[in-house]
Scaffold this motif. Structure first.
Motif, short mmCIF file in Angstrom:
data_model
loop_
_atom_site.label_atom_id
_atom_site.label_comp_id
_atom_site.label_asym_id
_atom_site.label_seq_id
_atom_site.Cartn_x
_atom_site.Cartn_y
_atom_site.Cartn_z
N LYS A 47 2.67 11.27 -8.93
CA LYS A 47 1.77 11.47 -10.06
C LYS A 47 1.87 10.38 -11.12
O LYS A 47 1.57 10.60 -12.29
CB LYS A 47 1.97 12.86 -10.71
CG LYS A 47 1.51 13.99 -9.81
CD LYS A 47 1.65 15.36 -10.45
CE LYS A 47 0.62 15.65 -11.54
NZ LYS A 47 -0.75 15.81 -11.02
N VAL A 48 2.27 9.18 -10.72
CA VAL A 48 2.18 8.04 -11.64
C VAL A 48 0.70 7.75 -11.82
O VAL A 48 -0.03 7.59 -10.83
CB VAL A 48 2.89 6.80 -11.06
CG1 VAL A 48 2.73 5.60 -11.98
CG2 VAL A 48 4.36 7.11 -10.78
N PRO A 49 0.17 7.72 -13.06
CA PRO A 49 -1.28 7.57 -13.23
C PRO A 49 -1.79 6.17 -12.85
O PRO A 49 -1.04 5.21 -12.85
CB PRO A 49 -1.50 7.84 -14.72
CG PRO A 49 -0.16 7.92 -15.36
CD PRO A 49 0.90 7.86 -14.32
N GLY A 50 -3.09 6.12 -12.53
CA GLY A 50 -3.76 4.84 -12.31
C GLY A 50 -3.59 4.24 -10.93
O GLY A 50 -4.01 3.11 -10.68
N GLN A 51 -2.99 4.98 -9.99
CA GLN A 51 -2.72 4.40 -8.67
C GLN A 51 -3.96 4.39 -7.77
O GLN A 51 -4.07 3.59 -6.85
CB GLN A 51 -1.60 5.16 -7.97
CG GLN A 51 -0.29 5.18 -8.74
CD GLN A 51 0.18 3.79 -9.09
OE1 GLN A 51 0.38 2.96 -8.21
NE2 GLN A 51 0.31 3.51 -10.38
N GLY A 52 -4.91 5.31 -8.03
CA GLY A 52 -6.09 5.43 -7.17
C GLY A 52 -6.88 4.13 -7.11
O GLY A 52 -7.19 3.64 -6.02
N ALA A 53 -7.19 3.56 -8.26
CA ALA A 53 -7.97 2.32 -8.28
C ALA A 53 -7.12 1.16 -7.77
O ALA A 53 -7.61 0.29 -7.04
CB ALA A 53 -8.49 2.04 -9.69
N ALA A 100 1.41 7.35 -6.40
CA ALA A 100 0.38 8.37 -6.65
C ALA A 100 0.92 9.75 -6.33
O ALA A 100 0.64 10.72 -7.03
CB ALA A 100 -0.87 8.08 -5.80
N GLU A 101 1.70 9.84 -5.25
CA GLU A 101 2.26 11.14 -4.87
C GLU A 101 3.28 11.64 -5.90
O GLU A 101 3.51 12.83 -6.02
CB GLU A 101 2.90 11.04 -3.46
CG GLU A 101 1.86 10.87 -2.37
CD GLU A 101 2.43 10.37 -1.05
OE1 GLU A 101 3.64 10.55 -0.80
OE2 GLU A 101 1.65 9.78 -0.26
N PHE A 126 -4.90 1.22 -5.53
CA PHE A 126 -4.83 1.30 -4.07
C PHE A 126 -6.08 0.70 -3.44
O PHE A 126 -6.01 -0.12 -2.53
CB PHE A 126 -4.67 2.77 -3.67
CG PHE A 126 -4.50 2.99 -2.20
CD1 PHE A 126 -3.28 2.78 -1.58
CD2 PHE A 126 -5.57 3.44 -1.42
CE1 PHE A 126 -3.11 2.98 -0.22
CE2 PHE A 126 -5.40 3.64 -0.06
CZ PHE A 126 -4.18 3.43 0.54
N LEU A 127 -7.25 1.10 -3.94
CA LEU A 127 -8.50 0.60 -3.38
C LEU A 127 -8.61 -0.92 -3.56
O LEU A 127 -9.05 -1.63 -2.67
CB LEU A 127 -9.69 1.29 -4.06
CG LEU A 127 -9.96 2.72 -3.57
CD1 LEU A 127 -10.85 3.46 -4.54
CD2 LEU A 127 -10.58 2.70 -2.17
N ARG A 128 -8.17 -1.40 -4.72
CA ARG A 128 -8.22 -2.85 -4.95
C ARG A 128 -7.26 -3.56 -4.01
O ARG A 128 -7.57 -4.61 -3.46
CB ARG A 128 -7.89 -3.16 -6.41
CG ARG A 128 -9.10 -2.96 -7.34
CD ARG A 128 -8.88 -3.65 -8.68
NE ARG A 128 -7.81 -3.01 -9.43
CZ ARG A 128 -8.00 -2.04 -10.32
NH1 ARG A 128 -9.21 -1.59 -10.57
NH2 ARG A 128 -6.98 -1.51 -10.96
N LEU A 170 0.84 -1.20 0.00
CA LEU A 170 0.00 0.00 0.00
C LEU A 170 0.87 1.25 0.00
O LEU A 170 0.56 2.24 -0.67
CB LEU A 170 -0.94 -0.02 1.22
CG LEU A 170 -2.03 -1.09 1.18
CD1 LEU A 170 -2.69 -1.23 2.54
CD2 LEU A 170 -3.08 -0.75 0.12
N ALA A 195 0.74 4.26 -2.80
CA ALA A 195 0.49 5.65 -2.41
C ALA A 195 1.66 6.54 -2.82
O ALA A 195 1.46 7.65 -3.32
CB ALA A 195 0.26 5.73 -0.90
#
Ligand SMILES: [Zn+2]
Lengths: 443, 319
Positions: free
Chosen positions: A420-426, A417-418, A428-430, A410, A414
């Motif tokens: 700004k590598v794209p696609g990390q939001g989903a 994402a910080e 992370f949740l998965r 995790l 995160a």
């Protein structure tokens, strides 16, 4: 005797549960699965934790009844059979399908290991014998009775009957089992019944576990037997004296002095105080330890040291009223002072839990199907964590804890994402919901 | 994190409405600190001045709609919120601790040489101890556990500055979301799903990029802080759970709006979208970021994927 395995069905909150227990004998075996279990720091400690109502006390009662062997038939357990609401005909039928049992019958199966002292030897040895045992608890209306499972008429098979034989003698050291309920107390009234008077109202082996079943059951006070022991057997008295001081924390000491009313004095911060003047926590603790020593002394063969006695000690809420400093040391001290006794205790205290390893711990928790409780052992240990950290673990259910590799994964997502590598939001949740082993290692 | 804009004059008015004497008391308290050359808890007459800010806590609770200024969690209302909200001194009043420990440095392997890392200072910004432009309210986790006496800056700390505006040249990393002294938080931090991230890329605006990075790590808006800093090495689960809940409610609404044929329901849902993305709702920045992804045809698929992942996560939390 040590308890190795227990299997229960239809008992109070348990539809079905089983557990294996650590014992001094078992720890010497080479059959264990992993390194931690092979060599636990305290191989004679078993601690059961869980919220109120998850069945911790029920479990101790079931074990106590199992340890009574054939004597259990004369014991009347109180409300142990599982009640799941009003029995409608349909519900009855489904209950039988689910557990193979009618709703008014609980089943307890146990596997014991008998030691030298159960098979009639006079001196400690490595002798051991397996003993399998099972019984029913039936309910008729509000009454419950114990029925042995082996034969339709409750007959015990020949080999088992021979093994159990010494249990019918009070003076035999065999099958020593003592239990302490959460409402245990010591009667400090000088007119309290003496051990001899107690025997007239309740058989000795029932007395030893009665506290688990009867609210406020009083334990044997030190003053009722220790002075006599000192006069009759000074060597053994000395052993009792040392055992008591060994299990007490450093700030309190047992003296062998009596006050004017025949009560033993304890030394606390330089002052001598009688037992009755000690704090609730001190009395609750010293009370059951002293009672335990009384029962060990009662049957201990002459020439055998108290510490060499084998047996089972059941303690409900071992942290009862204990100061946090005591909670930190209570189980380790007991384990060391009585290395041949198998302890099975319950607790609510994260401090007590933190003193043990994963293999020592069992959790009573709600069953995954929502139907009552189950017994479970966890993947992670809590040894050495502080109380706050332990409260956050799965042992106390305040939150789902994640294994360290999952936390690191995790963190990596995160951190990406910080940056700004794209696609990390989903991702992370998965990742929050996917167990680590289900994931692609190259992810 | 979002900003709660208010001018200095408006802030003083709000304080006067709450406590007519407070600004005068604060002026004397500031004079006492300036005279002593450091933060003092008593004035020259021996009267306690420490904690004076507690008297105007409600002003900030109202201004921030009861939310923590850093993590955007909704705390108790003013009537009961005194205990839950801390008055946060953006610039610490009595000392500065060094945030850039070796562990923190190790956690930022791509830290650019061009940006400085301030260290510890024996004194703090005592001139701002009683300056309401230095105040915000925050939750105990953000203030007591994480903020403490840290104030990392890229330049040299301007401890002697006469006003917060004058101190700005020290280039603080932490974003300050109350008043008109800093740029809007949303121009620095946005969200992808439940994760906070910088608005600016490092190669387009280095300092703004790193202000966001430091603020996110500092308050653990996403995950762990580096080892060796305060608290445990775990995520603030409550935060992403709260964000997932908000995002789920918003996505539900947005989806229904597109398929709804009932005019009254349509209007109700449009109002709900406005409410969920208004400053008074928790996790506003997260919701607004999601709304932008949803509204943009090029990123609609990404928004849907986030929504589904959030639902799965929330389901798993029911167990
Ligand atoms: Zn916060």
């Amino acid at each position: 005797m040590y308890l190795q395995e227990l299997h229960i069905q239809n008992l109070r909150v348990f539809a079905e549960a089983s557990a294996t227990f650590l014992s001094p004998e078992r720890a010497r075996g080479a059959e264990e699965r992993n390194a931690e279990e092979r060599k636990p720091e305290y191989p004679n400690l078993n601690l059961v934790l869980g919220n109120n109502g998850t069945g911790k006390s029920t479990l101790l009662k079931a074990i106590a009844l199992a340890c009574l062997g054939p004597l259990a038939e004369k014991f009347s357990p109180y409300l142990l059979v599982r009640r799941s609401g009003k029995p409608t005909p349909r519900k009855r039928a489904s209950a039988i399908v689910a557990t193979g049992l009618p709703e008014d019958r609980a089943v307890v199966r146990a596997r014991f290991q008998c030691t030298w002292q159960d098979v009639g030897e006079k001196k400690p040895s490595d002798t051991s014998a397996a003993l399998a045992w099972a019984f029913h608890i039936n309910r008729t209306g509000d009454e419950e009775s114990v029925e042995l499972l082996y034969a339709p008429k409750g007959e015990v098979p020949e080999a088992t009957r021979a093994l159990w034989a010494p249990i019918h003698q009070n003076s035999s050291p065999a099958f020593l089992t003592v239990g302490y309920g959460a409402t245990r107390r010591v009667d400090t009234d000088p007119n309290a019944p003496t051990p001899a008077q107690r025997l007239r109202t309740l058989p000795l082996r029932h007395q030893r576990i009665q506290s688990l079943f009867t609210e406020g059951y009083t334990l044997v006070p030190l003053g009722h037997w220790l002075p006599q022991l000192k006069a009759r057997n000074p060597g053994r008295f000395k052993q009792v004296f040392h055992r008591i001081n060994e299990v007490l924390p450093g700030d309190i000491r047992f003296t062998d002095r009596l006050d004017g009313t025949g009560e033993y004095l304890f030394e606390q911060q330089g002052a001598r105080v009688p037992f009755a003047a000690l704090s609730d926590g001190c009395r609750a603790y010293i009370g059951w330890v002293a009672d335990l020593l009384y029962h060990i002394c009662f049957g201990c063969p002459s020439g055998v040291k108290l510490v060499d006695n084998c047996g089972i000690v059941l303690v409900d809420e071992v942290d009862l009223h204990l100061h946090p400093d005591w909670q930190r040391t209570v189980l380790p001290r007991l384990a060391q002072a009585f290395p041949r006794l198998q302890f099975i205790a319950t607790t609510h205290s994260p401090i007590v839990v933190g003193t043990l390893q994963r293999g020592n711990l069992w959790v009573c928790e709600p069953a995954p199907d929502g139907n009552g409780s189950v017994l479970a052992q966890k993947e992670t240990g809590v040894h050495g964590l502080n109380a706050d950290q332990i409260l956050l673990t799965e042992y106390f259910g305040l939150k789902t804890s994640r294994a360290a590799p999952k936390e690191r994964q995790l963190d990596r997502i995160a951190a990406a994402a910080e940056r700004k590598v794209p696609g990390q939001g989903a991702a992370f949740l998965r990742s929050l919901v996917t167990p680590l082993e289900d994931e692609d290692p190259h992810d | 994190m979002i900003s709660y804009p208010i001018s200095h004059a408006q802030l003083r008015d709000a304080i006067r409405a709450r406590d007519a004497q407070w600004l005068a008391k604060a002026r004397r308290a500031t004079a006492a600190c300036v005279a002593a050359g450091k933060y003092v808890k008593e004035d020259a007459d021996g009267k306690t001045i420490d904690g004076l800010w507690g008297d105007i806590k409600e002003v900030f609770i109202r201004l921030q709609h009861g939310k923590c200024c850093y993590c955007e969690r909704l705390l108790e209302s003013p009537a009961f919120g005194r205990i839950e909200h801390d008055v946060e001194h953006y610039r610490p009043k009595s000392r500065l601790r060094n945030w850039f420990t070796p562990a923190v440095k190790a956690a930022f392997p791509d830290w650019p040489a061009a940006l400085g890392q301030s260290g510890a200072q024996a004194k703090g910004y005592h001139r701002f101890a009683f300056d309401p432009r230095n105040y915000a309210t925050s939750c105990k986790t953000c203030n007591s556990t994480l903020k403490s006496d840290y104030f990392p800056v890229a330049g040299t700390p301007k401890l002697a500055a006469a006003s917060p505006a004058g101190a700005k040249r020290e280039k603080p990393y932490l974003i300050f979301p109350v008043g008109d002294g800093d740029e809007p938080a949303e121009s620095l931090i946005q969200f992808e799903g439940v994760l906070a991230q910088p608005v600016h890329a490092a190669d387009t605006d280095l300092f703004r990029h790193w202000r966001a990075r430091v603020t996110i790590r500092f308050f653990r808006l996403n995950r762990t802080a580096p080892e060796g800093t305060a608290g445990t090495a775990e995520g603030r689960e409550n935060l992403y759970r709260g964000r997932a809940e908000a995002l789920s409610a918003l996505a539900d609404c947005l989806d229904a709006i597109e398929t709804s044929s009932n005019v009254a329901l349509l209007e109700a849902r449009q109002e709900k979208v406005e409410r969920l993305t208004a400053p008074a709702s928790p996790h506003t920045n997260c919701c607004r970021s999601f709304l932008r992804l949803w509204a943009e045809p090029a990123t609609r698929a990404q928004a849907v994927a986030l929504w589904l992942a959030a639902e799965t996560y929330l389901q798993s939390q029911q167990l």
